[in-house]
Design a protein around this motif. Sequence first.
Motif, mmCIF file in Angstrom:
data_model
loop_
_atom_site.group_PDB
_atom_site.id
_atom_site.type_symbol
_atom_site.label_atom_id
_atom_site.label_comp_id
_atom_site.label_asym_id
_atom_site.label_seq_id
_atom_site.Cartn_x
_atom_site.Cartn_y
_atom_site.Cartn_z
ATOM 1 N N HIS A 28 43.916 37.727 28.881
ATOM 2 C CA HIS A 28 43.777 37.657 30.325
ATOM 3 C C HIS A 28 42.417 38.243 30.687
ATOM 4 O O HIS A 28 41.996 39.248 30.087
ATOM 5 N N GLU A 35 40.042 44.058 39.610
ATOM 6 C CA GLU A 35 40.955 43.052 39.078
ATOM 7 C C GLU A 35 41.786 43.615 37.932
ATOM 8 O O GLU A 35 42.916 43.172 37.690
ATOM 9 N N TYR A 37 43.053 46.624 37.774
ATOM 10 C CA TYR A 37 44.200 47.324 38.358
ATOM 11 C C TYR A 37 45.286 46.345 38.776
ATOM 12 O O TYR A 37 46.480 46.614 38.600
ATOM 13 N N ASP A 38 44.884 45.208 39.343
ATOM 14 C CA ASP A 38 45.867 44.203 39.761
ATOM 15 C C ASP A 38 46.653 43.678 38.561
ATOM 16 O O ASP A 38 47.880 43.523 38.620
ATOM 17 N N LEU A 39 45.944 43.412 37.459
ATOM 18 C CA LEU A 39 46.597 42.853 36.281
ATOM 19 C C LEU A 39 47.505 43.873 35.595
ATOM 20 O O LEU A 39 48.623 43.551 35.182
ATOM 21 N N THR A 40 47.031 45.108 35.470
ATOM 22 C CA THR A 40 47.820 46.126 34.767
ATOM 23 C C THR A 40 48.993 46.613 35.606
ATOM 24 O O THR A 40 49.919 47.230 35.072
ATOM 25 N N PHE A 41 48.977 46.347 36.898
ATOM 26 C CA PHE A 41 50.093 46.736 37.754
ATOM 27 C C PHE A 41 51.324 45.885 37.463
ATOM 28 O O PHE A 41 52.462 46.353 37.580
ATOM 29 N N THR A 42 51.090 44.635 37.073
ATOM 30 C CA THR A 42 52.206 43.706 36.868
ATOM 31 C C THR A 42 52.483 43.394 35.404
ATOM 32 O O THR A 42 53.523 42.822 35.086
ATOM 33 N N GLN A 43 51.568 43.762 34.488
ATOM 34 C CA GLN A 43 51.746 43.391 33.090
ATOM 35 C C GLN A 43 51.364 44.537 32.165
ATOM 36 O O GLN A 43 50.563 45.400 32.515
ATOM 37 N N LYS A 44 51.941 44.499 30.985
ATOM 38 C CA LYS A 44 51.645 45.473 29.939
ATOM 39 C C LYS A 44 50.766 44.818 28.889
ATOM 40 O O LYS A 44 51.067 43.719 28.413
ATOM 41 N N TYR A 45 49.682 45.490 28.514
ATOM 42 C CA TYR A 45 48.761 44.947 27.522
ATOM 43 C C TYR A 45 48.771 45.805 26.260
ATOM 44 O O TYR A 45 49.109 46.993 26.289
ATOM 45 N N ASP A 71 48.260 55.711 31.266
ATOM 46 C CA ASP A 71 48.173 54.497 30.451
ATOM 47 C C ASP A 71 47.526 54.834 29.106
ATOM 48 O O ASP A 71 46.368 55.256 29.054
#
Length: 210
Positions: A28, A35, A37-45, A71
Amino acid sequence: MKILLLEDDQILCDSLKEFLELEGYEVHVAHRGPEVYDLTFTQKYDLYILDVNVPEIDGFDVLSSLKDAGDETPAIYITALTDINSISKGFAIGADDYIKKPFDPEELVIRIKRKYQRDDEVICLKDIVYNPVTRVLQKEGQTIGLGEVQKNLFHTLITAHNKVVDSYTLMDFLEQPTPNALRVNLTKLKNKLGIEIKNIRGQGYMIEKI
């Protein structure tokens, strides 16, 4: 293995994404700090690959904020910065590795495989491949997502394969720890993955790995 790539150079970003996906990683991308923060708010990497000089919030501040929030995802910096102070700052914030631009994408893949995807730690069960370090679960080559409870149950059972895990240990992962709730969650896990989880009466549960 799911990777979040922060890189504002569109050409380099597209090139790295394509190269990593050819190696089997799910990638991703983010082009600006917020951006991430937006991605890590909804998904785990499983891994962050971060450029430093990106718009709005630089890569140093991005990782620092993520670490402050608890994190613990590993991170690699890719940057044109070469001074020792910048390198030291990156490691002090919590980066695991640092690659100076320009670099060969193959070098990045080698470092990822060497540090975060050790083949000897992968557990195979029928058509399932599980990496207990990254906690990536694949069935027939497709990544399978599990809820937090079932993820913890599977990890505990598969890493102790051929050994009985007592019911009280497993119930610790449940919001309402009762024997019946545990049976329900294990049944759902069995059905979703197509595996056998044995109930050893009076002791607990186990996954047999032949």
